[in-house]
Design a protein around this motif. Structure first.
Motif, mmCIF file in Angstrom:
data_model
loop_
_atom_site.group_PDB
_atom_site.id
_atom_site.type_symbol
_atom_site.label_atom_id
_atom_site.label_comp_id
_atom_site.label_asym_id
_atom_site.label_seq_id
_atom_site.Cartn_x
_atom_site.Cartn_y
_atom_site.Cartn_z
ATOM 1 N N ALA A 251 -7.132 9.576 -4.134
ATOM 2 C CA ALA A 251 -6.337 8.380 -3.872
ATOM 3 C C ALA A 251 -7.209 7.127 -3.870
ATOM 4 C CB ALA A 251 -5.600 8.525 -2.535
ATOM 5 N N PHE B 32 -6.959 3.870 -6.226
ATOM 6 C CA PHE B 32 -6.670 2.648 -5.471
ATOM 7 C C PHE B 32 -7.726 1.563 -5.719
ATOM 8 C CE2 PHE B 32 -6.976 0.160 -1.485
ATOM 9 C CZ PHE B 32 -5.656 -0.237 -1.327
ATOM 10 N N LEU C 84 0.296 -2.038 -2.128
ATOM 11 C CA LEU C 84 -0.201 -0.839 -1.446
ATOM 12 C C LEU C 84 -1.361 -1.260 -0.546
ATOM 13 C CD1 LEU C 84 0.083 2.242 -1.225
ATOM 14 C CD2 LEU C 84 -1.451 2.448 -3.203
ATOM 15 N N GLN C 85 -1.221 -1.005 0.743
ATOM 16 C CA GLN C 85 -2.219 -1.477 1.710
ATOM 17 C C GLN C 85 -3.459 -0.596 1.750
ATOM 18 O OE1 GLN C 85 -1.674 -4.376 3.588
ATOM 19 N NE2 GLN C 85 0.002 -4.534 2.107
ATOM 20 N N TYR C 86 -3.234 0.670 1.594
ATOM 21 C CA TYR C 86 -4.368 1.635 1.619
ATOM 22 C C TYR C 86 -3.910 2.903 0.920
ATOM 23 C CZ TYR C 86 -1.882 3.860 5.521
ATOM 24 O OH TYR C 86 -0.940 4.490 6.293
ATOM 25 N N PRO C 87 -4.844 3.696 0.452
ATOM 26 C CA PRO C 87 -4.438 4.873 -0.338
ATOM 27 C C PRO C 87 -3.877 5.988 0.540
ATOM 28 C CG PRO C 87 -6.830 4.706 -0.233
ATOM 29 C CD PRO C 87 -6.293 3.497 0.465
#
Lengths: 257, 257, 257, 257
Positions: C106, C110, D121-124
């Motif tokens: 991820a 990301f 998306l703030q974090y994976p």
């Protein structure tokens, strides 16, 4: 060939190698030995013949499987330690477990008449086995310490229990009740005060279990620097010594090598 | 308590449950039986006493472990099938394997004098064991077919080989050479043409191995609909019948249930 | 409840605990990264952006899973070491493996734009993972030495190969042929003699890979004897240092504790 | 070569083949998705975008791994079924688990902007995975029935809960209390009586989850008897249909073949 059509079923045999460089311990226990010892009139709390037979069977394992370098037994239980780097059967778990178990079982039945010359074996006893891996020296030492501490605890309890029953005329139920919640010192006191028994004078076999190792072989120094003896050759001896303190292990550095 | 300090070593005992609803087969083989049969003068190619003793030992397993519903044996090998949904020992692999193995080993030694009254057992024989899982009925049937096809192949070879040696006065090496590369029909022809032996007239035990199942029990219908008999109770019988074709399995639907 | 009728299927979920007190290493590799790096125009032999992205993703793993105390990466591969006595997820193999793998994957996707701001990600890359257990300190050190020696070998080969192709105008096939059978010293010589490159002056990241550890935290001694820092808290730093010699490990005794 | 001295550490990589001819199911769950959905403002009780993204990621798995013939998803969870006789990665457990998991994770992050164009998306996010084996058809069907029954139960609860909170102005605590101990019919009644919602008219995606299979391919009959299509080629489609009753499976016999 008729065979080939069915031979695919072999592909369901999955590999079971044990982690390399890890200590392999195999522990066996008698199956339903409460009944077995009753039927065959084993003496309580310890039957010299039964313990000797277990030792003999364990010796059979060590004679046949030289990578087993140490065994410890009490009652109807025995634990075997293989050399850390053993490649016996390519470290396949089921081969190692089943060889140790089957050899011990066979010796137990085979040598029965040598130890119970006056008691006919009524039916064949059996054992079960499991393998446990230990990554480090400390854990292996603690494993054997665990078993020997268990021997101490069980034997003190059983000795006191059977003294109450056999000499003190208590029923088993009453003896259990009397011992319930007692600590070590109290059991020592019961034995000494009521029955004049100094627990520490009982045979070491009962208090410490059996420890099987091989006697070091004096190699004739053909070369200047013969490789050190590794514990896998020579005669097996049965000791009844402490394996909890350091001395036993310090004197036998090859056991954990 | 001294014990608790070491008891952490139990945490290294890992669980080993076998997949549920899957057929468990446990196969045992004699360890070093080539030497063992030599030392004890087993007749070649088949020793009726030795085969009978194996059957007896396998029967001991089935008598003690009722969830074993089928066994098949040839030579020094036996395979045991447990009921698909058995919960014996919570399906723990080492418990199942070791119980079957230890019971068979113990019975083999215990019953030796019954089958070899004139031959003293020189040393205790042993076996090894493995467990194999089969997910479906077809694979289980093919497993037993594989073993029985193996019995056919081995027995035809051995029968011809020993006829060449014992009656044909060939050395073992010469007999091996003669048989090398031959197909079934050629071995039949050697037996018939040179030694007047019709292979198909040999005892079924030799050609088909031993099949152990339980005789169905006629339950008294106390309730209107008694549950169907499940193969785990009743007397064990030793058959020498074909397990490759459908008939055997169709007559015993409980085996795969 | 409709659910309970089917819930028996949970019984097929078997336990998968890893042996206690044993070092757990989880190694990840890019799946089909040859194609992936081609499609995305990675520079050869080393792409600073790609290596930085891997480091960033590995850092994400260490930030989220504090019991991972060391990571080593080269190319599209990363290895993670957990504390010997970790109880993360009760040491369940699939939980540990899948957490590390999914977090790294991820983060890689990301953070792509941070490292490849001018290259759009064409499709999502993926990795595979395996867990390996090591019982002793020496084996853990040798594991990381094995990966770093591999880095050295691969990088020297790749650096020479791409010099021959990019600056020497050889075809890849010709470059492979030229290098076939050469030892280290010959590759150094090719680099130096033909291309004026002193291999030992190349960036340490290329020659040694990436080593991720945490910076020791200076604990304020509130109590007289604060417990020693254990490597699981504090900031992750990326080093490019030797992990084969003793120094690295002697300076960080908590890694193997 | 420096490498060879350390390469022995590879011997600690143990084999992990899965039992042949057994159904392999791999189930993935979001890690800490309660927090993840809060941070990213997922709508309650069902977020169409989030469900669509999960479906898209699962489709990525099926597109890349053709032996995955069926997938079922609800909320942040997805289950994948491989063909019974798959030989993907020689049935190595960690390879199969890690490929499915890593592909799904990477697609989830990669396709985020397609489904949440207005939410950065703030974090994976990450997932964990486990593999479960099923020996028979009935168990596989019951596994998927178990998941779909779970979808029904969860969705009915969540729908009612959020109606009470969002439209009924209850606090979450009060809503939980109100639903505690209620059966299905009572929840239907709350929805209908108080909020005018006929549960059975809600989108099938919410009530039945997502079912991914491939559309059968019409093979041009080049040979007289083309082998039947096996479910591994062709386009993936997302359905929201019942998998508990027989119809779904009878129409797709290749799924369990």
């Amino acid at each position: 060939m008729a065979n080939s059509k069915f031979a695919y079923v072999r592909s369901f045999e999955l590999p079971d190698p044990l982690l390399p460089s890890t200590y392999i311990v195999c522990r066996l226990d008698g199956r339903s030995f409460h009944k077995f010892t009753d039927v065959h009139g084993f003496l309580k709390p310890n039957d010299e013949r039964g313990l000797g037979l277990m030792d003999r069977a364990a010796e059979g394992v060590m004679t046949e499987l030289r990578d087993v370098v140490l065994a410890f037994g009490e009652s109807d239980e025995f634990s075997f330690l293989l050399k850390k780097h053993t490649t016996l059967y390519n470290r396949r778990e089921s081969k190692i477990l089943s060889s140790i178990l089957s050899i011990l079982t066979a010796h137990y039945v085979f040598h029965w008449p040598d130890f119970f010359p006056e008691t006919k074996l009524q039916y064949p006893p059996s054992f079960d086995a499991r393998i446990v891996l230990y990554p480090g020296e400390q854990e292996v030492r603690d494993y054997f310490a665990w078993r020997q501490a268990d021997t101490h605890i069980n034997n003190l309890y059983n000795t006191t229990f059977w003294a109450l029953v056999q000499q003190g005329d208590l029923t088993p139920t009453a003896a259990h009740a009397e011992l319930s919640g007692t600590v070590s010192a109290q059991k020592h006191e019961i034995l000494h005060g009521r029955f004049g028994v100094n627990y520490n004078n009982l045979p070491e076999r009962y208090r410490k279990g059996s420890v099987l190792v091989r006697k070091p072989v004096n190699k004739r120094p053909r070369s200047r620097q013969p490789p050190p003896w590794d514990g896998t050759s020579g005669e097996v001896e049965v000791l009844h010594v402490d394996v909890i303190a350091d001395e036993f292990w310090e004197q036998r550095p090859w056991l954990l090598r």
